[in-house]
Scaffold this motif. Structure first.
Motif, PDB file in Angstrom:
ATOM      1  N   ARG A  90      85.532  11.348  29.811  1.00 39.96           N
ATOM      2  CA  ARG A  90      84.138  10.988  30.080  1.00 39.96           C
ATOM      3  C   ARG A  90      83.761   9.680  29.382  1.00 39.96           C
ATOM      4  O   ARG A  90      83.045   8.849  29.946  1.00 39.96           O
ATOM      5  N   LEU A 113      79.962  11.465  41.091  1.00 41.06           N
ATOM      6  CA  LEU A 113      81.172  11.535  40.261  1.00 41.06           C
ATOM      7  C   LEU A 113      81.750  12.945  40.352  1.00 41.06           C
ATOM      8  O   LEU A 113      81.011  13.922  40.261  1.00 41.06           O
ATOM      9  N   GLN A 115      84.701  15.554  38.778  1.00 36.17           N
ATOM     10  CA  GLN A 115      85.696  15.831  37.752  1.00 36.17           C
ATOM     11  C   GLN A 115      86.981  16.282  38.428  1.00 36.17           C
ATOM     12  O   GLN A 115      86.956  16.945  39.456  1.00 36.17           O
ATOM     13  N   TYR A 133      88.295  12.711  34.830  1.00 28.29           N
ATOM     14  CA  TYR A 133      87.886  12.187  36.129  1.00 28.29           C
ATOM     15  C   TYR A 133      89.036  11.420  36.766  1.00 28.29           C
ATOM     16  O   TYR A 133      89.863  10.836  36.078  1.00 28.29           O
TER      17      TYR A 133
END
Length: 171
Positions: A90, A113, A115, A133
């Motif tokens: 992150r 976004l 993950q 990510y």
């Protein structure tokens, strides 16, 4: 706009053999490093790590005989592939995209976004999970700041609409 950012691993094998057969292996390894950086956005964002990896292998090349070059090239290919697909944490995503933690959380909720999962981190004897990510997706976003700007504009419109709605309700 197509935002499907499937994992793109650099096609290194064809260049690997060229690196092994070049008359000047050190020059070939430098060209190989540049080609990897040109091909992968995720590797470009990890340029210091890639350069360090190649510096280590050039040092080995200087010590080894020609018959060891193929084994070295195989090892380089394996490590480059691993590095190119290694997800970002992150904090890395926030640095790459120039966003705050709060904005990252909003964009996760909005679906901007995604993950790829979590990794287990062990710090000072305490274990905790850290979200990670997609490397290529964030590399693509870094290269397309207009997408990030569009998301910011969308957030601003939503906030303006909510402010107007709240003002209407309170009057």
């Amino acid at each position: 706009m197509n935002t499907d950012m499937s994992m793109v691993i650099p096609a290194i094998a064809p260049r690997r053999m060229a690196a092994v057969t070049e008359p000047e292996p050190v020059v070939a390894m430098c060209m190989f490093s540049d080609a990897c950086l040109d091909q992968s956005l995720a590797l470009r964002l990890r340029q210091p790590e890639v350069k360090q990896l190649f510096v280590r292998f050039v040092a080995v090349l200087m010590r080894e005989r020609t018959d060891a070059l193929e084994a070295i090239a195989n090892l380089v290919e394996k490590q480059i592939n691993a590095l190119s697909s290694h997800p970002f944490t992150r904090r890395q995503v926030q640095r790459i995209l120039g966003i705050t933690n709060q904005k990252r959380l909003v964009w996760i909720q909005d679906g901007h976004l995604q993950q790829t999962g979590t990794i287990l981190n062990n710090q000072r004897g305490q274990k905790f999970r850290v979200p990670v990510y997609y490397a290529e997706r964030n590399g693509w976003l870094n290269q397309n700041p207009d997408m990030i700007e569009a998301w910011r504009d969308e957030d601003a419109r939503i906030l303006t609409y909510e402010d107007r709605s709240n003002a209407a309700l309170s009057s």
